[in-house]
Enzyme design. Structure first.
Site, PDB file in Angstrom:
ATOM      1  N   ASP A  66     -31.391  -6.335 -16.597  1.00 49.94           N
ATOM      2  CA  ASP A  66     -31.981  -5.610 -17.084  1.00 49.94           C
ATOM      3  C   ASP A  66     -29.650  -5.365 -17.597  1.00 49.94           C
ATOM      4  O   ASP A  66     -29.089  -6.696 -18.223  1.00 49.94           O
ATOM      5  CB  ASP A  66     -31.458  -3.950 -16.624  1.00 49.94           C
ATOM      6  CG  ASP A  66     -31.892  -2.888 -16.803  1.00 49.94           C
ATOM      7  OD1 ASP A  66     -32.771  -2.340 -17.014  1.00 49.94           O
ATOM      8  OD2 ASP A  66     -30.356  -2.145 -18.183  1.00 49.94           O
ATOM      9  N   GLU A  77     -49.045  -0.208 -14.271  1.00 45.07           N
ATOM     10  CA  GLU A  77     -48.661   0.733 -13.284  1.00 45.07           C
ATOM     11  C   GLU A  77     -49.317   2.589 -13.828  1.00 45.07           C
ATOM     12  O   GLU A  77     -48.966   2.635 -14.041  1.00 45.07           O
ATOM     13  CB  GLU A  77     -46.943   0.949 -13.537  1.00 45.07           C
ATOM     14  CG  GLU A  77     -46.110   1.715 -14.651  1.00 45.07           C
ATOM     15  CD  GLU A  77     -45.544   2.849 -14.454  1.00 45.07           C
ATOM     16  OE1 GLU A  77     -46.248   3.553 -13.313  1.00 45.07           O
ATOM     17  OE2 GLU A  77     -45.558   3.596 -15.398  1.00 45.07           O
ATOM     18  N   LEU A  86     -46.906   4.220 -11.448  1.00 48.71           N
ATOM     19  CA  LEU A  86     -46.781   5.650 -10.278  1.00 48.71           C
ATOM     20  C   LEU A  86     -46.185   6.368 -10.542  1.00 48.71           C
ATOM     21  O   LEU A  86     -45.779   6.455 -11.710  1.00 48.71           O
ATOM     22  CB  LEU A  86     -45.255   4.693 -10.140  1.00 48.71           C
ATOM     23  CG  LEU A  86     -45.148   2.428  -9.993  1.00 48.71           C
ATOM     24  CD1 LEU A  86     -44.145   2.780  -9.855  1.00 48.71           C
ATOM     25  CD2 LEU A  86     -45.862   2.278  -9.112  1.00 48.71           C
ATOM     26  N   PHE A  97     -54.521  17.911  -8.904  1.00 45.82           N
ATOM     27  CA  PHE A  97     -53.377  18.215 -10.679  1.00 45.82           C
ATOM     28  C   PHE A  97     -54.327  19.479 -10.810  1.00 45.82           C
ATOM     29  O   PHE A  97     -54.786  19.404 -12.123  1.00 45.82           O
ATOM     30  CB  PHE A  97     -53.697  17.022 -11.499  1.00 45.82           C
ATOM     31  CG  PHE A  97     -52.922  16.409 -11.869  1.00 45.82           C
ATOM     32  CD1 PHE A  97     -51.968  15.905 -10.261  1.00 45.82           C
ATOM     33  CD2 PHE A  97     -51.998  16.172 -12.356  1.00 45.82           C
ATOM     34  CE1 PHE A  97     -51.245  14.516 -10.102  1.00 45.82           C
ATOM     35  CE2 PHE A  97     -51.099  15.082 -12.199  1.00 45.82           C
ATOM     36  CZ  PHE A  97     -50.384  14.763 -10.943  1.00 45.82           C
ATOM     37  N   CYS A 123     -44.086  10.534 -18.655  1.00 46.49           N
ATOM     38  CA  CYS A 123     -44.979  10.117 -19.209  1.00 46.49           C
ATOM     39  C   CYS A 123     -46.169  11.532 -19.354  1.00 46.49           C
ATOM     40  O   CYS A 123     -46.690  11.318 -20.791  1.00 46.49           O
ATOM     41  CB  CYS A 123     -45.546   9.907 -17.778  1.00 46.49           C
ATOM     42  SG  CYS A 123     -44.024   8.225 -17.352  1.00 46.49           S
ATOM     43  N   LYS A 130     -45.553  12.096 -23.177  1.00 49.65           N
ATOM     44  CA  LYS A 130     -45.624  11.318 -24.573  1.00 49.65           C
ATOM     45  C   LYS A 130     -47.560  10.819 -24.328  1.00 49.65           C
ATOM     46  O   LYS A 130     -47.582  10.208 -25.472  1.00 49.65           O
ATOM     47  CB  LYS A 130     -44.716  10.350 -23.493  1.00 49.65           C
ATOM     48  CG  LYS A 130     -44.343   8.979 -24.412  1.00 49.65           C
ATOM     49  CD  LYS A 130     -44.416   7.915 -23.834  1.00 49.65           C
ATOM     50  CE  LYS A 130     -44.633   7.235 -23.348  1.00 49.65           C
ATOM     51  NZ  LYS A 130     -44.149   5.416 -22.605  1.00 49.65           N
ATOM     52  N   ARG A 151     -36.974  14.712 -17.988  1.00 50.92           N
ATOM     53  CA  ARG A 151     -36.923  14.415 -18.955  1.00 50.92           C
ATOM     54  C   ARG A 151     -38.731  15.047 -19.423  1.00 50.92           C
ATOM     55  O   ARG A 151     -39.473  15.666 -18.759  1.00 50.92           O
ATOM     56  CB  ARG A 151     -38.244  12.865 -19.140  1.00 50.92           C
ATOM     57  CG  ARG A 151     -36.448  11.941 -19.821  1.00 50.92           C
ATOM     58  CD  ARG A 151     -36.869  10.268 -19.903  1.00 50.92           C
ATOM     59  NE  ARG A 151     -37.903  10.208 -18.177  1.00 50.92           N
ATOM     60  CZ  ARG A 151     -38.360   9.116 -17.941  1.00 50.92           C
ATOM     61  NH1 ARG A 151     -39.067   8.023 -19.154  1.00 50.92           N
ATOM     62  NH2 ARG A 151     -38.654   9.079 -17.026  1.00 50.92           N
TER      63      ARG A 151
HETATM   64  C1  UDX Z   1     -47.528  10.353 -14.184  1.00 50.67           C
HETATM   65  C2  UDX Z   1     -48.587   9.959 -13.319  1.00 50.67           C
HETATM   66  O1  UDX Z   1     -49.512  11.186 -12.435  1.00 50.67           O
HETATM   67  C3  UDX Z   1     -48.065   8.648 -12.612  1.00 50.67           C
HETATM   68  O2  UDX Z   1     -49.922   8.470 -12.071  1.00 50.67           O
HETATM   69  C4  UDX Z   1     -48.189   7.963 -13.681  1.00 50.67           C
HETATM   70  O3  UDX Z   1     -47.981   6.466 -13.700  1.00 50.67           O
HETATM   71  C5  UDX Z   1     -46.855   8.152 -14.803  1.00 50.67           C
HETATM   72  O4  UDX Z   1     -46.803   9.689 -14.781  1.00 50.67           O
HETATM   73  P1  UDX Z   1     -44.989  11.325 -13.105  1.00 50.67           P
HETATM   74  O5  UDX Z   1     -44.518  11.363 -14.238  1.00 50.67           O
HETATM   75  O6  UDX Z   1     -44.366  11.363 -11.998  1.00 50.67           O
HETATM   76  O7  UDX Z   1     -46.385  10.752 -12.927  1.00 50.67           O
HETATM   77  O8  UDX Z   1     -45.753  13.168 -12.663  1.00 50.67           O
HETATM   78  P2  UDX Z   1     -47.314  13.864 -11.691  1.00 50.67           P
HETATM   79  O9  UDX Z   1     -46.641  13.730 -10.842  1.00 50.67           O
HETATM   80  O10 UDX Z   1     -48.539  12.735 -12.851  1.00 50.67           O
HETATM   81  O11 UDX Z   1     -46.962  15.036 -12.733  1.00 50.67           O
HETATM   82  C6  UDX Z   1     -46.188  15.777 -14.161  1.00 50.67           C
HETATM   83  C7  UDX Z   1     -45.894  16.477 -14.536  1.00 50.67           C
HETATM   84  O12 UDX Z   1     -47.271  17.795 -14.305  1.00 50.67           O
HETATM   85  C8  UDX Z   1     -44.921  17.318 -13.751  1.00 50.67           C
HETATM   86  O13 UDX Z   1     -44.171  17.861 -14.525  1.00 50.67           O
HETATM   87  C9  UDX Z   1     -45.928  18.199 -12.550  1.00 50.67           C
HETATM   88  O14 UDX Z   1     -45.018  19.410 -12.110  1.00 50.67           O
HETATM   89  C10 UDX Z   1     -46.759  18.846 -13.167  1.00 50.67           C
HETATM   90  N1  UDX Z   1     -47.573  18.875 -12.558  1.00 50.67           N
HETATM   91  C11 UDX Z   1     -48.691  18.405 -11.374  1.00 50.67           C
HETATM   92  C12 UDX Z   1     -48.905  20.400 -12.357  1.00 50.67           C
HETATM   93  O15 UDX Z   1     -48.280  21.158 -13.031  1.00 50.67           O
HETATM   94  N2  UDX Z   1     -49.976  20.989 -11.826  1.00 50.67           N
HETATM   95  C13 UDX Z   1     -50.229  19.618 -11.187  1.00 50.67           C
HETATM   96  O16 UDX Z   1     -51.252  20.292 -10.949  1.00 50.67           O
HETATM   97  C14 UDX Z   1     -49.863  18.672 -10.895  1.00 50.67           C
END
Ligand code: UDX
Length: 443
Positions: free
Chosen positions: A32, A152, A154, A253, A264, A267, A333
């Site tokens: 990096d 990915e 993750l 979800f 993620c 965006k 973010r």
């Molecule tokens: C996400 C994807 O889940 C993952 O597969 C990808 O690789 C990267 O983007 P992440 O950004 O870590 O992961 O967060 P995620 O767990 O998806 O949650 C995203 C947002 O949704 C959070 O602000 C969370 O609070 C919100 N959320 C999630 C809800 O409001 N309700 C839900 O039921 C689930």
């Protein structure tokens, strides 16, 4: 067979990828351009919060299988497997993705690439990026190489589990040789009965962005339902439980609340919407855009509740619980909690934002609120406490913890995490997103 690999880009994805590959027995060099980050990593310190990652990193460093350097040109020449994990942030427009770090990586790789090297892209990219990067590198080197994509999936907070025990591995490839190398690299993971999906590169690039946009739609769907529930005497939480038992829908979800944030989902949803618009899929574009609008609308509902409880917000102390965009991460973010705090400040409120863990990045300077890691201090003299995030420690707060400290006993539960009946018995006034007044009275 153990491989000699590089991991280029050491953010959430790259550090996890490097530590996981080393734990699988491969020899890894992480690279990096941020020298401060490299210094920290060499000392076994992860520059952000991710449960379990520091232990995995230290085991990897201790085993001698993980090293770091700060320029691609320093990578050992014998490495013939490179993982691209650099960031692909949103440009200022929000809907366009900045792939310049990937292009810079190609320029540097051209100087060290071994004959017949395999390059594996893991970053989230617009469709067609692999083709473009391949053309770029081909123009810079006479060496033969394969470039494949392995998106990915993750989630922050569960990155190690998602890496070692993923629900699927997607490989987008135009080279059987390179795909075989990648399958061999992940042999131990694949042996755990993990489905491996082989696709062409473009489809694999789309799988990631289409998946994230779908997750965003699912959250916005339940948040849209929440608006209806609030107006019709229904309870969204109960509705979601009942809907989720249909295995075609699923309960995951489907938690309504303040909406989705993070690096993620917003965006990828915006990027996919723009792509749909460019391709002339106007109905699909509108569907994706609506999900963004619903997501923002939930913030307005909290402001409405706040005014219902306090009247004028100017000069009132309001505590927002949760700066991280979700629990178990220090990532802010597109944090719904911070965005709400900013809006409340705009209404003249004196806002304190609490987070259970420190934030490793600098908070945006324009944010005119106080930040506290001390819960007692954060609620002292407050007129309204807003549960903006779903940290487990927030679920454990009892009314006794707050009742003597606040000025006025008002709560907005924007994540459906408190036991409303218990709080009400201590005289608290409560508003819960997605629950009508009737449902709240019964709850
Ligand atoms: C996400 C994807 O889940 C993952 O597969 C990808 O690789 C990267 O983007 P992440 O950004 O870590 O992961 O967060 P995620 O767990 O998806 O949650 C995203 C947002 O949704 C959070 O602000 C969370 O609070 C919100 N959320 C999630 C809800 O409001 N309700 C839900 O039921 C689930």
């Amino acid at each position: 067979m153990p491989k000699k690999t590089s991991v280029i880009g050491l953010g959430y994805l790259g550090v996890t990828q490097a530590a996981v590959l080393a734990s699988l027995g491969h020899e890894v060099t992480g690279v990096d351009t941020d020298k401060t980050k490299i210094d920290l990593l060499r000392q076994g310190k992860v520059p952000f919060y991710e449960p379990g990652l520091e232990d995995l990193l230290n085991n990897a460093i201790g085993s001698g299988r993980l090293r770091f350097c700060d320029t691609i040109s320093e990578l050992p020449k014998e490495i013939d497997l490179h993982f691209l994990c650099v960031g692909t942030p949103a440009k200022d427009s929000g809907a366009e993705v900045d792939t310049s770090y990937l292009r810079e990586a190609m320029n540097s790789l051209a100087t060290v690439i071994a004959e017949n090297a395999t390059i594996v892209g893991r970053s989230t990219v617009p469709v067609g990026t692999a083709d473009e990067l391949e053309a770029q590198l081909s123009a810079l080197t006479s060496k033969k190489f394969d470039l494949i994509w392995n998106p990915e999936f993750l989630s922050e907070g569960t990155a190690i589990r998602n890496s070692l025990d993923p629900e699927r591995i997607v490989i987008g490839s135009n080279s059987a040789r390179a795909e075989a190398i990648l399958r061999d690299t992940y042999r131990e993971i694949i042996a755990r009965d993990v489905p491996v999906i082989s696709l062409d590169r473009r489809t694999s690039e789309l799988v990631k962005i289409a998946s994230n946009a779908f997750l965003a739609l699912k959250i916005s769907y339940i948040n849209g339902v929440a608006e209806i529930a609030e107006k019709t005497g229904a309870s969204t939480a109960q509705l979601a439980d009942a809907m989720g038992l249909d295995s075609r829908i699923g309960r995951k979800f489907l938690n309504n609340g303040l909406g989705f944030g993070g690096g993620c989902l917003p965006k990828d949803l915006a990027g996919f919407a723009k792509f749909a618009e460019e391709k002339g899929s106007s109905a699909f574009y509108q569907m994706l855009q609506s999900a963004s609008i619903i997501n923002e609308d939930r913030q307005n509902k909290v402001i409405e509740f706040a005014k219902e409880l306090l009247g004028d917000l100017a000069g009132r102390k309001i505590t927002v619980l949760g700066a991280s965009f979700k629990k178990n991460t220090d990532d802010v973010r597109n944090s719904p909690g911070l965005s709400l705090a900013k809006t409340l400040v705009g209404h003249g409120a004196a806002v304190v934002v609490h987070n259970p863990i420190p934030i490793s990045v600098k908070m945006p300077t324009e944010m005119a609120f106080n930040f506290s890691l001390d819960l007692d201090e954060a609620v002292l003299g407050s007129s309204l406490v807003i549960f903006a995030s779903d940290w487990d420690s927030y679920k454990k707060i009892s009314p006794e913890d707050f009742t003597q400290r606040v000025q006025e006993k008002n709560i907005i539960d924007a994540r459906s995490i408190i036991q409303a009946k218990e709080w009400k018995s201590f005289g608290w006034k409560i508003r819960i997103l997605g629950e009508s007044q009737e449902a709240q009275a019964n709850g």
